[in-house]
Design a protein around this motif. Structure first.
Motif, PDB file in Angstrom:
ATOM      1  N   ILE A 316       0.837  -1.201   0.000  1.00 36.84           N
ATOM      2  CA  ILE A 316       0.000   0.000   0.000  1.00 36.84           C
ATOM      3  C   ILE A 316       0.873   1.252   0.000  1.00 36.84           C
ATOM      4  O   ILE A 316       1.759   1.394   0.841  1.00 36.84           O
ATOM      5  CB  ILE A 316      -0.924   0.025   1.236  1.00 36.84           C
ATOM      6  CG1 ILE A 316      -1.880  -1.167   1.205  1.00 36.84           C
ATOM      7  CG2 ILE A 316      -1.712   1.332   1.295  1.00 36.84           C
ATOM      8  CD1 ILE A 316      -2.703  -1.317   2.466  1.00 36.84           C
ATOM      9  N   ASP A 317       0.605   2.154  -0.930  1.00 36.69           N
ATOM     10  CA  ASP A 317       1.290   3.442  -0.997  1.00 36.69           C
ATOM     11  C   ASP A 317       0.485   4.458  -0.186  1.00 36.69           C
ATOM     12  O   ASP A 317      -0.495   5.024  -0.672  1.00 36.69           O
ATOM     13  CB  ASP A 317       1.417   3.887  -2.461  1.00 36.69           C
ATOM     14  CG  ASP A 317       2.056   5.262  -2.606  1.00 36.69           C
ATOM     15  OD1 ASP A 317       2.551   5.806  -1.597  1.00 36.69           O
ATOM     16  OD2 ASP A 317       2.049   5.781  -3.733  1.00 36.69           O
ATOM     17  N   LEU A 318       0.899   4.676   1.053  1.00 36.41           N
ATOM     18  CA  LEU A 318       0.142   5.597   1.910  1.00 36.41           C
ATOM     19  C   LEU A 318       0.174   7.026   1.395  1.00 36.41           C
ATOM     20  O   LEU A 318      -0.751   7.799   1.661  1.00 36.41           O
ATOM     21  CB  LEU A 318       0.696   5.543   3.337  1.00 36.41           C
ATOM     22  CG  LEU A 318       0.462   4.241   4.112  1.00 36.41           C
ATOM     23  CD1 LEU A 318       1.049   4.354   5.514  1.00 36.41           C
ATOM     24  CD2 LEU A 318      -1.026   3.906   4.184  1.00 36.41           C
ATOM     25  N   SER A 319       1.207   7.396   0.648  1.00 36.00           N
ATOM     26  CA  SER A 319       1.290   8.771   0.138  1.00 36.00           C
ATOM     27  C   SER A 319       0.232   9.058  -0.921  1.00 36.00           C
ATOM     28  O   SER A 319      -0.023  10.217  -1.257  1.00 36.00           O
ATOM     29  CB  SER A 319       2.687   9.037  -0.442  1.00 36.00           C
ATOM     30  OG  SER A 319       2.905   8.260  -1.615  1.00 36.00           O
ATOM     31  N   ALA A 320      -0.408   8.018  -1.445  1.00 36.49           N
ATOM     32  CA  ALA A 320      -1.443   8.196  -2.463  1.00 36.49           C
ATOM     33  C   ALA A 320      -2.809   8.475  -1.848  1.00 36.49           C
ATOM     34  O   ALA A 320      -3.775   8.715  -2.580  1.00 36.49           O
ATOM     35  CB  ALA A 320      -1.523   6.955  -3.353  1.00 36.49           C
ATOM     36  N   HIS A 321      -2.906   8.447  -0.511  1.00 36.23           N
ATOM     37  CA  HIS A 321      -4.180   8.658   0.166  1.00 36.23           C
ATOM     38  C   HIS A 321      -4.117   9.921   1.025  1.00 36.23           C
ATOM     39  O   HIS A 321      -3.087  10.209   1.641  1.00 36.23           O
ATOM     40  CB  HIS A 321      -4.515   7.451   1.048  1.00 36.23           C
ATOM     41  CG  HIS A 321      -4.603   6.163   0.304  1.00 36.23           C
ATOM     42  ND1 HIS A 321      -5.753   5.750  -0.326  1.00 36.23           N
ATOM     43  CD2 HIS A 321      -3.670   5.191   0.070  1.00 36.23           C
ATOM     44  CE1 HIS A 321      -5.531   4.578  -0.905  1.00 36.23           C
ATOM     45  NE2 HIS A 321      -4.278   4.224  -0.681  1.00 36.23           N
ATOM     46  N   PRO A 322      -5.208  10.676   1.113  1.00 32.55           N
ATOM     47  CA  PRO A 322      -5.237  11.837   2.007  1.00 32.55           C
ATOM     48  C   PRO A 322      -4.934  11.428   3.441  1.00 32.55           C
ATOM     49  O   PRO A 322      -5.314  10.329   3.863  1.00 32.55           O
ATOM     50  CB  PRO A 322      -6.669  12.364   1.861  1.00 32.55           C
ATOM     51  CG  PRO A 322      -7.130  11.845   0.534  1.00 32.55           C
ATOM     52  CD  PRO A 322      -6.464  10.519   0.353  1.00 32.55           C
ATOM     53  N   MET A 327      -7.639   3.962   8.024  1.00 33.39           N
ATOM     54  CA  MET A 327      -6.919   2.763   7.622  1.00 33.39           C
ATOM     55  C   MET A 327      -7.873   1.591   7.390  1.00 33.39           C
ATOM     56  O   MET A 327      -7.581   0.687   6.601  1.00 33.39           O
ATOM     57  CB  MET A 327      -5.883   2.399   8.679  1.00 33.39           C
ATOM     58  CG  MET A 327      -4.722   3.380   8.777  1.00 33.39           C
ATOM     59  SD  MET A 327      -3.713   3.434   7.279  1.00 33.39           S
ATOM     60  CE  MET A 327      -2.963   1.799   7.296  1.00 33.39           C
ATOM     61  N   ALA A 328      -9.024   1.605   8.051  1.00 35.97           N
ATOM     62  CA  ALA A 328      -9.997   0.536   7.888  1.00 35.97           C
ATOM     63  C   ALA A 328     -10.549   0.483   6.468  1.00 35.97           C
ATOM     64  O   ALA A 328     -11.133  -0.538   6.069  1.00 35.97           O
ATOM     65  CB  ALA A 328     -11.139   0.707   8.886  1.00 35.97           C
ATOM     66  N   LEU A 339      -1.801  -3.930   8.637  1.00 40.31           N
ATOM     67  CA  LEU A 339      -2.968  -3.105   8.333  1.00 40.31           C
ATOM     68  C   LEU A 339      -3.935  -3.114   9.503  1.00 40.31           C
ATOM     69  O   LEU A 339      -4.390  -2.076   9.976  1.00 40.31           O
ATOM     70  CB  LEU A 339      -3.649  -3.617   7.056  1.00 40.31           C
ATOM     71  CG  LEU A 339      -4.814  -2.789   6.507  1.00 40.31           C
ATOM     72  CD1 LEU A 339      -4.354  -1.387   6.140  1.00 40.31           C
ATOM     73  CD2 LEU A 339      -5.414  -3.470   5.291  1.00 40.31           C
ATOM     74  N   GLU A 340      -4.202  -4.301  10.022  1.00 41.79           N
ATOM     75  CA  GLU A 340      -5.204  -4.441  11.081  1.00 41.79           C
ATOM     76  C   GLU A 340      -4.753  -3.849  12.407  1.00 41.79           C
ATOM     77  O   GLU A 340      -5.571  -3.421  13.209  1.00 41.79           O
ATOM     78  CB  GLU A 340      -5.562  -5.922  11.243  1.00 41.79           C
ATOM     79  CG  GLU A 340      -6.287  -6.477  10.029  1.00 41.79           C
ATOM     80  CD  GLU A 340      -6.658  -7.943  10.160  1.00 41.79           C
ATOM     81  OE1 GLU A 340      -6.457  -8.505  11.263  1.00 41.79           O
ATOM     82  OE2 GLU A 340      -7.129  -8.519   9.168  1.00 41.79           O
ATOM     83  N   ARG A 341      -3.427  -3.812  12.659  1.00 47.97           N
ATOM     84  CA  ARG A 341      -2.956  -3.224  13.918  1.00 47.97           C
ATOM     85  C   ARG A 341      -3.234  -1.724  13.981  1.00 47.97           C
ATOM     86  O   ARG A 341      -3.215  -1.131  15.053  1.00 47.97           O
ATOM     87  CB  ARG A 341      -1.456  -3.482  14.102  1.00 47.97           C
ATOM     88  CG  ARG A 341      -0.570  -2.788  13.075  1.00 47.97           C
ATOM     89  CD  ARG A 341       0.891  -3.125  13.241  1.00 47.97           C
ATOM     90  NE  ARG A 341       1.475  -2.503  14.413  1.00 47.97           N
ATOM     91  CZ  ARG A 341       2.769  -2.167  14.507  1.00 47.97           C
ATOM     92  NH1 ARG A 341       3.591  -2.403  13.490  1.00 47.97           N
ATOM     93  NH2 ARG A 341       3.228  -1.599  15.597  1.00 47.97           N
ATOM     94  N   THR A 346      -5.775   6.806  11.195  1.00 45.70           N
ATOM     95  CA  THR A 346      -5.819   7.347   9.837  1.00 45.70           C
ATOM     96  C   THR A 346      -4.466   7.151   9.165  1.00 45.70           C
ATOM     97  O   THR A 346      -3.464   6.806   9.816  1.00 45.70           O
ATOM     98  CB  THR A 346      -6.143   8.846   9.851  1.00 45.70           C
ATOM     99  OG1 THR A 346      -5.051   9.549  10.471  1.00 45.70           O
ATOM    100  CG2 THR A 346      -7.434   9.125  10.614  1.00 45.70           C
ATOM    101  N   VAL A 347      -4.438   7.401   7.860  1.00 42.51           N
ATOM    102  CA  VAL A 347      -3.190   7.296   7.109  1.00 42.51           C
ATOM    103  C   VAL A 347      -2.120   8.220   7.694  1.00 42.51           C
ATOM    104  O   VAL A 347      -0.956   7.834   7.850  1.00 42.51           O
ATOM    105  CB  VAL A 347      -3.441   7.622   5.622  1.00 42.51           C
ATOM    106  CG1 VAL A 347      -2.127   7.901   4.893  1.00 42.51           C
ATOM    107  CG2 VAL A 347      -4.200   6.480   4.943  1.00 42.51           C
ATOM    108  N   GLY A 348      -2.507   9.440   8.048  1.00 43.38           N
ATOM    109  CA  GLY A 348      -1.547  10.377   8.636  1.00 43.38           C
ATOM    110  C   GLY A 348      -0.993   9.863   9.957  1.00 43.38           C
ATOM    111  O   GLY A 348       0.208  10.003  10.231  1.00 43.38           O
TER     112      GLY A 348
END
Length: 449
Positions: A316-322, A327-328, A339-341, A346-348
């Protein structure tokens, strides 16, 4: 408070857990390909009374949107790395009691070859071998290197179940423990106690005789980590030492309870599973000194390395999401644990957290006394059976822990300091008094009556 088991987590690479520390002046992991480096570390752990050295591994590498970012190579986020099995074998002659736990994937290698390699190490170590069972969190890139098709997350756990059945058949059933007679009058082994294995399953086929005879432990001590539903089920059914990651005590206690419940559901006792959590620390002469030292570690990290590192584990490229994206809302077929932890964040939030400690534990930052206090509180609050020290810097963090924190924990009776010479890894970890798995474990079904 019960005595805690104690292990140390490492990778045979220049960085560990997705963080960038190799450039720090107090870090020596850039010497990962130097045998003296590993022998020195093994001797420190042996002398300090650690139960085991745990060597993580991964076959894949970081990609963001299908492309390997230059920062991954520049900072050695994932490559190069060496084979942990070979490193463990190099430590056999310089350690006597230290357990050696190596990571092995059920996805990329046939069971037959893996079984012989593990049995060899268990023989030569005198029963000090452990196997960290992984389904390959970096599977998406690893399968391309092996010329395989991608296997979905839960399917990899189904593969793991079958892989284990094949391995048990060879480790426990192919050679009976007393099959070797070594009789100079003419019989080296008893044919009546050597048996063929036949397995034809969904993922694996194997028919033949085991290369290696029954080893001191039979099956190596089984380590497992995984926070997903499938991961907990595998841990409860097979695991002897289960790592539940890091986090607040209440969260870890829930995870520990879930794993133990899975063990009971599989017909085992809750006490058959030793639940362990990761602990990192930055120790200073004063709280302010500790914070200063931690800041110097954080200054080695960059936003680009953080994004590439998280992608290595999850794809997952977190920089591609606001930054405010929950995260869910994200999905992956790679490491769902990572991912589940963070499901409630949020992504930030995750970018900030990953920069400070990557896949590992948020470090305890303080004096040796403060570190010891927090470890005791965590172990009690989470109902842990052991801790896995994950050094921030190596060997600096390990040496400081051994010199400053271990004596405090031993003085409190948290860690045992008795003579363990001659015991197998299974005996030390489980306290069972037996080097082999109990009858309640699935592997025991493959033993000859």
């Amino acid at each position: 408070m019960k005595h805690l088991r104690l292990g140390l987590f490492e990778n045979v690479a220049a960085n560990v857990g997705g963080t960038v520390t190799w450039r720090h002046e107090d870090d020596q992991r850039h010497r990962f390909d130097d045998l003296r480096y590993w022998r020195d570390l093994g001797e420190v752990l042996e002398d300090a009374g650690f139960d085991f050295l745990f060597l993580g591994d991964a076959w894949g590498w970081a990609e963001v949107d299908g492309v390997r970012p230059p920062v991954a190579t520049e900072e050695s986020l994932d490559l190069p790395r060496l084979d942990p099995v070979v490193v463990a074998s190099a430590l056999l002659s310089t350690t006597r009691n230290l357990g050696l736990v190596v990571t092995g994937s059920v996805l990329v290698e046939p069971p037959y070859a893996f079984v012989r390699r593990m049995a060899t190490l268990d023989h030569l170590s005198g029963g000090r071998l452990g196997w960290n069972i992984v389904t390959t969190g970096t599977a998406e890139t690893a399968v391309r290197a092996f010329g395989m098709d991608m296997v979905a997350h839960d399917e990899r756990y189904a593969m793991a179940e079958e892989f284990l059945e094949v391995a048990y058949a060879y480790w426990e059933g192919a050679w009976e423990p007393d099959a070797l007679t070594r009789d100079k009058r003419g019989r080296f082994a008893d044919p009546a106690k050597v048996h063929p294995v036949e397995h034809a399953g969904r993922f694996f086929r194997s028919q033949g005789y085991g290369n290696a005879p029954y080893s001191p432990q039979g099956t190596p001590v089984l380590f497992q980590a995984g926070a997903s539903t499938a991961g907990r089920r595998l841990a409860g059914r097979h695991g002897e030492a289960v790592f539940i990651g890091s986090g607040p005590a209440a969260e870890l206690r829930r995870h520990a309870s879930a794993v133990r419940a899975e063990a009971v559901a599989a017909g085992r006792a809750a006490s058959d599973v030793q639940v362990m959590a990761a602990v990192s620390c930055v120790i200073g002469a004063s709280p302010g000194d500790a914070r200063r030292r931690h800041t110097s570690v954080l200054q080695c990290q960059t936003p680009e390395a953080t994004v590439a590192s998280y992608a290595m584990f999850t794809g997952i490229d977190l920089s591609a999401h606001p930054p405010g994206t929950p995260m869910a809302d994200l999905r992956t077929e790679l490491s769902r644990t990572q991912l589940e932890r963070f499901a409630d964040l949020t992504v930030g939030d995750v970018l900030d957290a990953w920069r400070t400690h990557g896949v590992g534990a948020q470090p305890i930052v303080g004096t040796a006394q403060e570190v010891a206090d927090e470890i005791c509180a965590l172990a009690e609050g989470a109902d842990l059976d052991g801790i896995l020290l994950s050094p921030v810097l190596q060997p600096t963090s390990t040496l400081e822990f051994v010199e400053e924190v271990l004596p405090l924990l031993r003085a409190r009776g948290v860690l045992a300091d008795g003579d363990r010479e001659g015991a197998t890894l299974r005996e030390r970890l489980t306290g069972s008094g037996s080097p082999v798995l109990p009858r309640t474990h699935p592997a025991a079904a493959h033993r000859r009556p």
